[in-house]
Design a protein around this motif. Structure first.
Motif, PDB file in Angstrom:
ATOM      1  N   TYR A 148       0.641  -1.012  -0.012  1.00 24.18           N
ATOM      2  CA  TYR A 148      -0.024  -0.127   0.021  1.00 24.18           C
ATOM      3  C   TYR A 148       0.889   1.100   0.166  1.00 24.18           C
ATOM      4  O   TYR A 148       1.901   1.195   0.636  1.00 24.18           O
ATOM      5  N   TYR A 149       0.403   2.310  -0.675  1.00 28.01           N
ATOM      6  CA  TYR A 149       1.224   3.516  -0.662  1.00 28.01           C
ATOM      7  C   TYR A 149       0.353   4.639  -0.729  1.00 28.01           C
ATOM      8  O   TYR A 149      -0.874   4.617  -1.153  1.00 28.01           O
ATOM      9  N   VAL A 150       0.725   5.781   0.114  1.00 29.24           N
ATOM     10  CA  VAL A 150       0.150   6.872   0.291  1.00 29.24           C
ATOM     11  C   VAL A 150       0.885   8.113   0.170  1.00 29.24           C
ATOM     12  O   VAL A 150       2.345   7.780   0.671  1.00 29.24           O
ATOM     13  N   SER A 151       0.592   9.342  -0.133  1.00 32.49           N
ATOM     14  CA  SER A 151       1.141  10.530  -0.116  1.00 32.49           C
ATOM     15  C   SER A 151       0.436  11.422   0.606  1.00 32.49           C
ATOM     16  O   SER A 151      -0.731  11.712   0.290  1.00 32.49           O
ATOM     17  N   LYS A 152       1.267  12.377   1.167  1.00 39.99           N
ATOM     18  CA  LYS A 152       0.598  13.677   1.952  1.00 39.99           C
ATOM     19  C   LYS A 152       1.349  14.823   1.452  1.00 39.99           C
ATOM     20  O   LYS A 152       2.594  14.835   1.270  1.00 39.99           O
ATOM     21  N   ARG A 153       0.525  15.861   0.631  1.00 42.18           N
ATOM     22  CA  ARG A 153       1.167  16.985   0.323  1.00 42.18           C
ATOM     23  C   ARG A 153       0.893  18.167   1.022  1.00 42.18           C
ATOM     24  O   ARG A 153      -0.267  18.465   1.583  1.00 42.18           O
ATOM     25  N   TYR A 183       5.989  10.577   1.049  1.00 38.44           N
ATOM     26  CA  TYR A 183       5.398   9.067   0.424  1.00 38.44           C
ATOM     27  C   TYR A 183       5.538   8.207   1.487  1.00 38.44           C
ATOM     28  O   TYR A 183       6.811   7.701   2.333  1.00 38.44           O
ATOM     29  N   CYS A 184       4.621   7.141   1.761  1.00 39.80           N
ATOM     30  CA  CYS A 184       4.656   6.286   2.890  1.00 39.80           C
ATOM     31  C   CYS A 184       4.224   5.012   2.107  1.00 39.80           C
ATOM     32  O   CYS A 184       3.508   5.054   1.257  1.00 39.80           O
ATOM     33  N   LYS A 185       4.533   3.892   2.798  1.00 34.37           N
ATOM     34  CA  LYS A 185       4.124   2.434   2.459  1.00 34.37           C
ATOM     35  C   LYS A 185       4.231   1.546   3.512  1.00 34.37           C
ATOM     36  O   LYS A 185       4.828   1.780   4.448  1.00 34.37           O
ATOM     37  N   ALA A 186       3.331   0.452   3.334  1.00 34.55           N
ATOM     38  CA  ALA A 186       3.254  -0.596   4.031  1.00 34.55           C
ATOM     39  C   ALA A 186       2.799  -1.851   3.420  1.00 34.55           C
ATOM     40  O   ALA A 186       2.012  -1.854   2.735  1.00 34.55           O
ATOM     41  N   GLU A 187       3.196  -2.967   4.030  1.00 35.80           N
ATOM     42  CA  GLU A 187       2.857  -4.065   3.602  1.00 35.80           C
ATOM     43  C   GLU A 187       1.435  -4.779   3.829  1.00 35.80           C
ATOM     44  O   GLU A 187       0.573  -5.210   3.301  1.00 35.80           O
ATOM     45  N   LYS A 188       1.051  -4.041   5.129  1.00 35.10           N
ATOM     46  CA  LYS A 188      -0.262  -4.406   5.778  1.00 35.10           C
ATOM     47  C   LYS A 188      -0.751  -2.935   6.329  1.00 35.10           C
ATOM     48  O   LYS A 188       0.109  -2.321   6.880  1.00 35.10           O
ATOM     49  N   LEU A 189      -2.025  -2.882   6.093  1.00 27.62           N
ATOM     50  CA  LEU A 189      -2.502  -1.674   6.812  1.00 27.62           C
ATOM     51  C   LEU A 189      -2.507  -1.931   8.476  1.00 27.62           C
ATOM     52  O   LEU A 189      -2.711  -2.940   8.874  1.00 27.62           O
ATOM     53  N   ASN A 190      -2.527  -0.758   9.062  1.00 24.56           N
ATOM     54  CA  ASN A 190      -2.738  -0.656  10.589  1.00 24.56           C
ATOM     55  C   ASN A 190      -4.098  -1.353  10.919  1.00 24.56           C
ATOM     56  O   ASN A 190      -5.133  -1.551  10.095  1.00 24.56           O
ATOM     57  N   GLU A 191      -4.392  -1.221  12.249  1.00 25.86           N
ATOM     58  CA  GLU A 191      -5.843  -1.754  12.979  1.00 25.86           C
ATOM     59  C   GLU A 191      -7.147  -0.820  12.558  1.00 25.86           C
ATOM     60  O   GLU A 191      -8.011  -1.037  12.659  1.00 25.86           O
ATOM     61  N   ASP A 192      -6.425   0.328  11.890  1.00 27.19           N
ATOM     62  CA  ASP A 192      -7.539   1.462  11.530  1.00 27.19           C
ATOM     63  C   ASP A 192      -7.930   1.442  10.017  1.00 27.19           C
ATOM     64  O   ASP A 192      -8.323   2.098   9.539  1.00 27.19           O
ATOM     65  N   GLY A 193      -7.082   0.327   9.353  1.00 30.55           N
ATOM     66  CA  GLY A 193      -7.167   0.170   7.929  1.00 30.55           C
ATOM     67  C   GLY A 193      -6.255   1.404   7.107  1.00 30.55           C
ATOM     68  O   GLY A 193      -6.926   1.712   6.026  1.00 30.55           O
ATOM     69  N   MET A 194      -5.127   1.844   7.678  1.00 28.34           N
ATOM     70  CA  MET A 194      -4.446   2.743   6.925  1.00 28.34           C
ATOM     71  C   MET A 194      -2.889   2.670   7.111  1.00 28.34           C
ATOM     72  O   MET A 194      -2.532   1.582   7.837  1.00 28.34           O
ATOM     73  N   VAL A 195      -2.313   3.194   5.918  1.00 22.64           N
ATOM     74  CA  VAL A 195      -0.745   2.896   6.168  1.00 22.64           C
ATOM     75  C   VAL A 195      -0.209   3.745   7.344  1.00 22.64           C
ATOM     76  O   VAL A 195       0.473   3.288   8.068  1.00 22.64           O
TER      77      VAL A 195
END
Length: 119
Positions: free
Chosen positions: A2-7, A37-49
């Motif tokens: 999973y990949y997310v970005s924050k500007r 830019y962030c990434k994670a193989e699994k989402l956290n308990e809240d369903g987020m990277v």
């Protein structure tokens, strides 16, 4: 993966400590555009990277409208700021720091890309 970005935009002042004469050695300000830019193989308990609000608080909340020479323990170049950002957020593997429309620095933590560093 999973990949997310924050500007975000950060306003702040700094002066650079350089080995040559430059206008940048004088105190001046920028409205930096920072992309994280962030990434994670699994989402956290809240369903987020990771939570976008936590990213904003960690970076924007600390740097915005500050004197970066006082807030950061290094010469506050765009390159150094980009590296520092990746160190503040465990899931962050890359940061882009746009100082002006024509000047951008990008730091990528290759260890986080290759999975050698714990996320």
């Amino acid at each position: 993966m999973y990949y997310v970005s924050k500007r975000m935009e950060i306003s702040g002042s700094h002066r650079l400590n350089l080995s040559y004469e430059s206008k940048c050695c004088n105190m001046h300000g920028h409205n930096w555009i920072i992309t994280i830019y962030c990434k994670a193989e699994k989402l956290n308990e809240d369903g987020m990277v990771c939570d976008f609000a936590h990213i904003k608080q960690s970076i924007h909340g600390y740097l915005d409208h500050g004197n970066l020479n006082e807030l950061l323990p290094f010469n506050p170049t765009a390159e150094n700021i980009a590296r520092w950002i990746t160190e503040q957020i465990p899931q962050c593997y890359k940061a882009s720091v746009q100082e002006t429309d024509s000047n951008t620095a990008v730091y990528t933590n290759d260890a986080k890309i290759d999975g050698h560093e714990a996320l």
